[in-house]
Scaffold this motif. Sequence first.
Motif, mmCIF file in Angstrom:
data_model
loop_
_atom_site.group_PDB
_atom_site.id
_atom_site.type_symbol
_atom_site.label_atom_id
_atom_site.label_comp_id
_atom_site.label_asym_id
_atom_site.label_seq_id
_atom_site.Cartn_x
_atom_site.Cartn_y
_atom_site.Cartn_z
ATOM 1 N N GLY A 339 40.103 65.388 45.120
ATOM 2 C CA GLY A 339 40.811 65.153 43.455
ATOM 3 C C GLY A 339 41.068 63.569 43.441
ATOM 4 O O GLY A 339 41.069 63.485 42.447
ATOM 5 N N LYS A 340 41.240 63.193 44.128
ATOM 6 C CA LYS A 340 42.037 61.293 44.656
ATOM 7 C C LYS A 340 40.681 60.508 43.741
ATOM 8 O O LYS A 340 39.147 60.644 44.142
ATOM 9 C CB LYS A 340 42.497 60.997 45.376
ATOM 10 N N ARG A 341 40.975 59.113 42.935
ATOM 11 C CA ARG A 341 39.570 58.482 42.046
ATOM 12 C C ARG A 341 39.875 57.115 43.122
ATOM 13 O O ARG A 341 40.814 57.084 43.649
ATOM 14 C CB ARG A 341 40.828 57.997 41.135
ATOM 15 N N LEU A 342 38.677 56.848 44.013
ATOM 16 C CA LEU A 342 38.603 55.437 45.151
ATOM 17 C C LEU A 342 38.013 54.811 43.600
ATOM 18 O O LEU A 342 36.574 55.274 43.751
ATOM 19 C CB LEU A 342 37.659 55.889 45.935
ATOM 20 N N ALA A 343 38.051 53.664 44.230
ATOM 21 C CA ALA A 343 36.987 52.946 43.841
ATOM 22 C C ALA A 343 35.524 52.318 44.906
ATOM 23 O O ALA A 343 36.572 51.799 45.804
ATOM 24 C CB ALA A 343 37.796 51.455 43.078
ATOM 25 N N ILE A 344 34.529 52.227 44.140
ATOM 26 C CA ILE A 344 33.701 51.887 45.710
ATOM 27 C C ILE A 344 33.354 50.188 44.749
ATOM 28 O O ILE A 344 32.532 50.349 43.557
ATOM 29 C CB ILE A 344 32.449 52.572 45.464
ATOM 30 N N LEU A 345 33.304 49.230 45.538
ATOM 31 C CA LEU A 345 33.009 47.979 44.569
ATOM 32 C C LEU A 345 31.618 47.168 46.181
ATOM 33 O O LEU A 345 31.908 46.909 46.839
ATOM 34 C CB LEU A 345 33.767 47.277 45.060
ATOM 35 N N GLY A 346 30.714 47.802 45.802
ATOM 36 C CA GLY A 346 29.660 47.046 45.939
ATOM 37 C C GLY A 346 28.006 48.221 46.458
ATOM 38 O O GLY A 346 29.488 48.933 46.975
ATOM 39 N N PHE A 347 27.205 48.728 45.604
ATOM 40 C CA PHE A 347 26.366 49.918 46.431
ATOM 41 C C PHE A 347 25.064 49.387 47.067
ATOM 42 O O PHE A 347 24.446 49.682 47.912
ATOM 43 C CB PHE A 347 26.362 50.307 45.187
ATOM 44 N N ALA A 348 25.013 47.635 46.608
ATOM 45 C CA ALA A 348 23.247 47.284 47.091
ATOM 46 C C ALA A 348 23.627 46.920 48.803
ATOM 47 O O ALA A 348 25.072 47.264 49.499
ATOM 48 C CB ALA A 348 23.255 45.646 46.451
ATOM 49 N N PHE A 349 22.421 47.420 49.376
ATOM 50 C CA PHE A 349 23.223 46.876 51.415
ATOM 51 C C PHE A 349 23.441 45.741 51.908
ATOM 52 O O PHE A 349 24.029 45.630 52.421
ATOM 53 C CB PHE A 349 21.739 47.765 52.419
ATOM 54 N N LYS A 350 23.302 44.993 50.743
ATOM 55 C CA LYS A 350 24.227 43.265 50.730
ATOM 56 C C LYS A 350 24.003 42.768 49.537
ATOM 57 O O LYS A 350 23.719 42.985 48.476
ATOM 58 C CB LYS A 350 23.125 42.543 52.036
ATOM 59 N N ALA A 351 24.723 41.457 49.296
ATOM 60 C CA ALA A 351 24.409 40.782 48.606
ATOM 61 C C ALA A 351 23.273 39.952 47.669
ATOM 62 O O ALA A 351 22.744 39.968 48.591
ATOM 63 C CB ALA A 351 26.077 39.978 48.553
ATOM 64 N N ASP A 352 23.028 39.874 46.685
ATOM 65 C CA ASP A 352 22.398 39.019 46.324
ATOM 66 C C ASP A 352 21.061 39.699 46.614
ATOM 67 O O ASP A 352 19.598 39.098 46.143
ATOM 68 C CB ASP A 352 21.945 37.556 46.479
#
Length: 487
Positions: A339-352
């Motif tokens: 029930g807790k909210r978590l922010a996931i920052l980034g989903f691609a396997f790497k940047a760019d």
Amino acid sequence: MDHAPNAVATPIRSICCIGAGYVGGPTMAVIADRCPHVQVTVVDLNAARIAAWNDPDLSRLPVYEPGLDAVVGRARGRNLSFSTAVDAAIAEADMVFISVNTPTKTRGLGAGQASDLRWVEACARQVARCAQGHTIVVEKSTLPVRTAEAIRAILAAAERESEGPTPSFSVLSNPEFLAEGTAISDLEQPDRVLIGGEDPAAVEALAGLYGAWVPPDRILRTNVWSSELSKLTANAFLAQRISSINAIAAFCESSGADVQEVARAIGTDSRIGPKFLKAGPGFGGSCFQKDILNLVYLCRHEGLDEVAHYWEAVVTLNTWQQHRIARLVVNRLFGTVTGKRLAILGFAFKADTNDTRESPAIRIAGDLLEEGAQLAIHDFKVPAERMAADLGLEPTPPDAGGGPGAAALSGEGAWWPAASPEEAVAGADAALILTEWQAYSALDWAALASRMRQPAWVFDARGVADAAAVQAAGLRLWRVGQGESAP
């Protein structure tokens, strides 16, 4: 083997590349850009993908790579085209690149480790059926050793069975060594170009293309088998370095050492070097895991069980690192994230890149969803439909008033896309940085902290956040390879 550079090579006038994905599209765009006298046609049966490559708006290309839009913009409409007319493009080509997907088999002999070569075989048969005159066939996909032998057998059968003008073929291996996010610079300034083949004229024809911009000493010539194995070996060695530094990172967290300081110290050793010593949530992408598992399968096939166990451990530790991070988040948040909210920052396997194949975020988010977490996921380039496909779960946003949705009230995990980091952290108990987008290193943590539910955490799995700013904002911080610190 080392062919003499003065071998007679027929000039290449027309190229067909079968496969308009992450390898075929950028590679052919650079070849067309640097060889304006060669007509390059990229073909694919996926009409939507071809339409995206032909979109007048270059920001809508199906592959995101810094600099790719400029390269395509210069060559498209001049000597670079994208089409679904596969047969016609093969018939017109002097050289055909096979650049199709070679996923790991999911069932049957070698399931979970061996490469599924059905698309490669289908391409070889299509080339055998449609090619005219002499055609050089180039393996560009990542393929297991001896695949060229199978391609050659299919093409040889076509030579024997032809009822009209007899076609002829040469088969080369030309593995790609691209890193997503830097693919264009990797293509324009490669460390090496590797060409494996037994026909000197064919080898020099391909070398002549690359010679338009690649220095001669960076164009390496080998036999086909060595070329194929070199690709698998390069990826295995790079992945092994990532698993090695992540193993040390876990020990650093337990012992009080700092993995960044350890990496800097060992990286100054000229025998080791500094690259691929960045601790994180593990490797992802389309190649590393697939290629190592294929190497494991080949080693077992040859009776080299100890060698197979060694390389398999690289993948095992990578998976362990991702599960470890998810467990760590649960433990720090009082043993539950239901029930807790978590922010996931980034989903691609790497940047760019917008590629999510084998992204660490998928496994970490999946574990948290299993625990009943409510995830707001932000990424600069990955669309929500891709996230949904990877997670196997459609998005379920919170109710209109910002309160918990039905899933949260029932204890089920849920997720929804967030348009910005600020939106992602609203009401969250924690933020997880899982992709090293540069913008995440410059976030205003004081402003973000005011949006979060206290006490709140930042779990920096990439080691990119400004630690001082996070702590000054009153947030607890965990960094990979460094452990946790209080505000």
